[in-house]
Design an enzyme around this catalytic site. Structure first.
Site, PDB file in Angstrom:
ATOM      1  N   HIS A  39       0.821  -1.213   0.000  1.00  0.00           N
ATOM      2  CA  HIS A  39       0.000   0.000   0.000  1.00  0.00           C
ATOM      3  C   HIS A  39       0.858   1.268   0.000  1.00  0.00           C
ATOM      4  CE1 HIS A  39      -3.365   2.546   1.862  1.00  0.00           C
ATOM      5  NE2 HIS A  39      -3.896   2.049   0.773  1.00  0.00           N
TER       6      HIS A  39
ATOM      7  N   LYS B 152      -3.965  10.600   5.576  1.00  0.00           N
ATOM      8  CA  LYS B 152      -3.623   9.818   6.762  1.00  0.00           C
ATOM      9  C   LYS B 152      -2.592  10.611   7.560  1.00  0.00           C
ATOM     10  CE  LYS B 152      -4.137   6.645   3.118  1.00  0.00           C
ATOM     11  NZ  LYS B 152      -5.550   6.443   3.118  1.00  0.00           N
TER      12      LYS B 152
END
Length: 531
Positions: free
Chosen positions: A187, A430
């Protein structure tokens, strides 16, 4: 195949499709075809290679030296990239400025205007003699093998796929044939140029990440880095690039006459990116940089290899060690937030010590994965009872104020081009900010998938100025772009600004009854370890 495994596969298929009916029909069809397997794609393991440093006298080296003027020897310099178009312009500027090497590591590289345009820029860099290494996860959306093979046919470009699927033409058949391996994905998001400059954060490569999609947009944050932290990121890239799970797509499958640029530059994209003036401002020293000590953090690629169980994820621990103990305030921004009972307990303990905790995630209407929201929703009461402040970003944030100037300009361009309508926004950034002194920016969500199934990366920066900028930006956006979730009696309430006035709702804002029903049903399924 037992019933429990079939249920898990069906749940995972839910994450990849929008239609419940099509999902069930396709699952039934593919289950009956599970024995029909074609040969896997041809791949080979090549010799290791390592980062190339163009040096401080290179073009990007000189730009970095200018950005580091106010930094000490141990500090790095960072420029925030919250706006989509500028994040794209920054990537194109680094690719255009590279003299020796460009390294890219992404979960998703879409074959849309952004992705094809970036690949065209990579080809042009290779034509200048720049070595290009492109590492892509094999599950995330990406160009087809033929397009990547044409790119890899260039003598200065190599493409590798991380943890290739067992069936190259069907992710669903790969799920059926090797469920656990298919779930384990890279990811990470990273772009390196000449080992002098880097961009990392939450963005993949695709129009929706760069404010170029007509109907959907991810609100995100990247960071441009110069200084001592960049070689750390380069070493992490090399670790993945040379790992046994990274396999090269054979470029000799393409005839020499096919060795041409995979796509022509996209005129509208180029005009928008270059018209932003970002590259000029970078070269002229007009961009704002924050200086601070920094540590690049990442999972080991062996996290995904069952034969290397000792190489478990240490990213969470690395982030905690780099940020230090939280004493006063903690901001968590995570689009996919599923803390689990253990995470709730840790947050409750911090709150009991007097730490003010703010959590920002998506509303049900804004998320692109309702199953994840269903996993998060079961913890809302516990989080609120622990004294945490909980906010959910709204899908109409584009109209409410988040990045208002850039989006208004884009809507005006759309109207001039005969297109109407506005984008639905979903939070994708994030971030962790502790005590307004240190911050994490990267690819990791607060959910079981990031902890157990994915590899992730990011950077921890100790810089009160950068931390304050991040907290201030989030707080300003929350006023108009998010709902504050709170308890009233035994139920939940959502309070926020709507049509210029403060309102309170008693159900998930903006979500249809059908979407709310789906989320309720998904909450009963035993799939939290996949979220």
């Amino acid at each position: 195949m037992n019933a429990a495994l079939k249920l898990r596969m069906l749940c995972e298929w839910r994450l990849a499709t929008r239609s419940a009916l099509c999902r069930m029909l396709c699952f039934a069809l593919l289950t009956s075809m599970a024995g029909c397997v074609s040969a896997p794609r041809s791949v080979q393991v090549l010799q290791p290679s390592y980062a190339l440093d163009a040096g401080q006298q290179s073009k990007l080296g000189r730009v970095g030296a200018q950005a580091l003027t106010a930094a000490s020897t141990e500090e790095s310099a960072f420029h925030l990239l919250p706006a989509g178009l500028e994040a794209l312009a920054a990537r194109l500027a680094l690719v255009a400025g590279a003299e020796r090497s460009i390294d890219l590591q992404y979960y998703i590289l879409r074959a849309d205007s952004s992705g094809m345009g970036l690949m065209a820029a990579l080809w042009q860099a290779a034509e200048r003699g720049v070595r290009v290494r492109l590492l892509l996860d094999d599950w995330g959306a990406r160009p087809d093998d033929a397009t990547l093979q044409r790119l890899a046919a260039h003598s200065h470009i190599e493409v590798r796929l991380f943890n290739p699927l067992i069936h190259p033409r069907s992710a669903t058949l790969s799920l059926l044939l090797d469920f656990e391996r298919t779930q384990q994905r890279m990811h990470n998001k990273l772009l390196l140029a000449d080992s002098q400059a880097a961009i990392l954060g939450g963005r993949n490569i695709g129009d929706e990440y760069f404010s170029r999609h007509r109907e959907f947009e991810f609100g995100d944050v990247d960071v441009l880095a110069f200084g001592p932290v960049v070689p750390q990121m380069a070493a992490a890239f090399d670790l993945y690039w040379n790992d046994a799970l990274s396999l090269s797509l054979l470029s000799d499958l393409v005839a020499p006459e096919s060795s041409t640029q995979p796509a022509e530059p996209v005129t509208e994209l180029w005009q928008a990116a270059h018209g932003s003036g970002w590259a000029r401002r970078l070269a002229a020293g007009e961009l704002r940089f924050f200086c601070g000590r920094a540590t690049a953090v990442h999972d080991k690629p062996g996290k995904l290899d069952p034969e290397r169980p000792s190489e478990n994820s240490r990213l969470g621990r690395a982030i905690a060690n780099a940020m230090g103990a939280v004493e006063r305030e903690l901001l968590i921004v995570s689009p996919y937030f599923v803390p689990g009972e253990g995470g709730v307990a840790q947050l409750r303990e911090l709150a009991q010590r007097g730490v003010r905790i703010t959590i920002v995630t998506n509303t049900l209407a804004a998320t692109d994965v309702p199953a994840v929201h269903a996993g998060y929703a079961r913890y809302r009461h516990d989080l609120l009872q622990a004294g945490l402040a909980l906010y959910e970003v709204r899908p109409d944030a584009a109209q409410q104020g988040l990045g208002r100037k850039e989006r208004n300009e884009r809507y005006e361009r759309s109207e001039r081009n005969g297109r109407t309508g506005s984008s639905r926004l979903s939070l994708h950034a994030k971030l962790l900010v502790a005590d307004r002194s240190s911050a994490f920016i990267g690819s990791m969500n607060i959910d079981p998938r990031s902890q157990r199934l994915n590899t992730e990366n990011g950077v921890v920066v100790t810089s009160p100025a950068l931390a304050a900028e991040l907290v201030g930006g989030v707080q300003r956006a929350l006023v108009n772009d998010a709902w504050r979730v709170h308890e009233e009696g035994e139920g939940l309430r959502w309070t926020g600004v709507q049509d210029g006035r403060l309102v309170t709702l008693d159900h998930d804002p903006g979500a249809s009854w059908w979407l709310r029903l789906q989320a309720s049903l998904l909450a009963w399924l035993p799939i939290e370890d996949l979220l």
